[in-house]
Motif scaffolding. Structure first.
Motif, short mmCIF file in Angstrom:
data_model
loop_
_atom_site.label_atom_id
_atom_site.label_comp_id
_atom_site.label_asym_id
_atom_site.label_seq_id
_atom_site.Cartn_x
_atom_site.Cartn_y
_atom_site.Cartn_z
N UNK A 11 0.84 -1.21 0.00
CA UNK A 11 0.00 0.00 0.00
C UNK A 11 0.87 1.26 0.00
N UNK A 12 1.91 1.25 0.80
CA UNK A 12 2.79 2.41 0.90
C UNK A 12 3.62 2.57 -0.37
N UNK A 13 4.21 1.48 -0.83
CA UNK A 13 5.06 1.56 -2.02
C UNK A 13 4.25 1.92 -3.27
N UNK A 14 3.03 1.42 -3.37
CA UNK A 14 2.17 1.80 -4.49
C UNK A 14 1.88 3.29 -4.46
N UNK A 15 1.62 3.81 -3.28
CA UNK A 15 1.34 5.23 -3.12
C UNK A 15 2.54 6.08 -3.57
N UNK A 16 3.74 5.56 -3.34
CA UNK A 16 4.97 6.28 -3.71
C UNK A 16 5.46 5.92 -5.11
N UNK A 17 4.69 5.08 -5.82
CA UNK A 17 5.07 4.62 -7.17
C UNK A 17 6.42 3.92 -7.17
N UNK A 18 6.61 3.02 -6.20
CA UNK A 18 7.87 2.29 -6.07
C UNK A 18 7.62 0.80 -6.27
N UNK A 19 8.64 0.11 -6.75
CA UNK A 19 8.59 -1.32 -6.97
C UNK A 19 8.70 -2.08 -5.65
N UNK A 20 8.00 -3.19 -5.54
CA UNK A 20 8.01 -3.98 -4.31
C UNK A 20 9.32 -4.74 -4.13
N UNK A 21 9.90 -5.21 -5.18
CA UNK A 21 11.06 -6.10 -5.08
C UNK A 21 12.33 -5.38 -4.66
N UNK A 22 12.56 -4.22 -5.24
CA UNK A 22 13.81 -3.51 -5.00
C UNK A 22 13.59 -2.04 -5.30
N UNK A 23 14.18 -1.18 -4.47
CA UNK A 23 14.02 0.23 -4.77
C UNK A 23 14.74 1.13 -3.81
N UNK A 24 14.55 2.42 -4.06
CA UNK A 24 15.17 3.45 -3.23
C UNK A 24 14.23 4.65 -3.16
N UNK A 25 14.18 5.23 -2.00
CA UNK A 25 13.56 6.54 -1.81
C UNK A 25 14.73 7.44 -1.47
N UNK A 38 17.04 10.83 -0.66
CA UNK A 38 16.91 11.92 0.32
C UNK A 38 16.06 13.05 -0.26
N UNK A 39 16.18 13.28 -1.55
CA UNK A 39 15.39 14.32 -2.20
C UNK A 39 13.90 13.96 -2.27
N UNK A 40 13.59 12.67 -2.36
CA UNK A 40 12.20 12.21 -2.41
C UNK A 40 11.57 12.07 -1.02
N UNK A 41 12.39 12.01 0.00
CA UNK A 41 11.90 11.75 1.36
C UNK A 41 10.87 12.76 1.86
N UNK A 42 11.04 14.08 1.65
CA UNK A 42 10.01 15.01 2.14
C UNK A 42 8.63 14.75 1.54
N UNK A 43 8.57 14.46 0.25
CA UNK A 43 7.30 14.15 -0.40
C UNK A 43 6.73 12.83 0.14
N UNK A 44 7.60 11.84 0.33
CA UNK A 44 7.16 10.54 0.86
C UNK A 44 6.58 10.70 2.26
N UNK A 45 7.23 11.51 3.09
CA UNK A 45 6.73 11.75 4.45
C UNK A 45 5.36 12.42 4.39
N UNK A 46 5.23 13.43 3.56
CA UNK A 46 3.95 14.14 3.44
C UNK A 46 2.84 13.21 2.96
N UNK A 47 3.12 12.40 1.94
CA UNK A 47 2.12 11.47 1.43
C UNK A 47 1.71 10.44 2.48
N UNK A 48 2.69 9.89 3.17
CA UNK A 48 2.39 8.87 4.17
C UNK A 48 1.64 9.46 5.36
N UNK A 49 2.02 10.65 5.79
CA UNK A 49 1.29 11.31 6.88
C UNK A 49 -0.16 11.57 6.48
N UNK A 50 -0.37 11.99 5.23
CA UNK A 50 -1.73 12.21 4.75
C UNK A 50 -2.54 10.94 4.70
N UNK A 51 -1.92 9.86 4.25
CA UNK A 51 -2.62 8.57 4.19
C UNK A 51 -2.96 8.06 5.59
N UNK A 52 -2.05 8.25 6.53
CA UNK A 52 -2.30 7.84 7.91
C UNK A 52 -3.45 8.65 8.49
#
Length: 113
Positions: A22-36, A38-52
């Motif tokens: 659910x989280x990785x889909x929201x961030x458009x990331x692959x389940x098997x392998x990936x990276x978020x 440092x530049x993407x982290x602020x957006x990821x935090x905001x999206x996850x906080x909103x979803x929570x």
């Protein structure tokens, strides 16, 4: 199957793949392998906080309660612990904390490597 999230600024976080999806889909990331990054982290935090926050607005649906009772029945069973539903916010919290650390310390979050 488990996914291990790694970050230089935070301890490893383990999540079941089905919960991380659910989280990785929201961030458009692959389940098997990936990276978020440092530049993407602020957006990821905001999206996850909103979803929570959104998930907290909705109480456990009657359908989920019916499913739980259908699988466990109304018979009191003293051999088992009582059923406790784990919310999305509870499951997501460790990864959210890792993402906050990555954002603040300018580090990447990796998995599947």
């Amino acid at each position: 199957m488990l996914i291990t999230f790694k970050c230089k600024s935070y301890p490893e976080v383990l999540m079941y793949q089905e919960h991380a999806k659910r989280i990785l889909d929201m961030l458009n990331k692959d389940m098997e392998r990936g990276v978020i990054t440092a530049a993407e982290a602020p957006r990821a935090v905001a999206l996850l906080e909103g979803e929570i926050e959104e998930s907290r607005k909705h109480q456990v649906s009657e359908q989920v309660e019916r499913d739980v009772h259908a699988h466990h029945g109304d018979v009191e069973d003293n051999d088992h612990e009582p059923i406790e539903l784990v919310t999305f916010s509870t499951r997501a919290y460790p990864l959210l904390e890792m993402l906050r650390s990555a954002r603040d310390q300018q580090t990447d979050v990796l998995w599947g490597v």
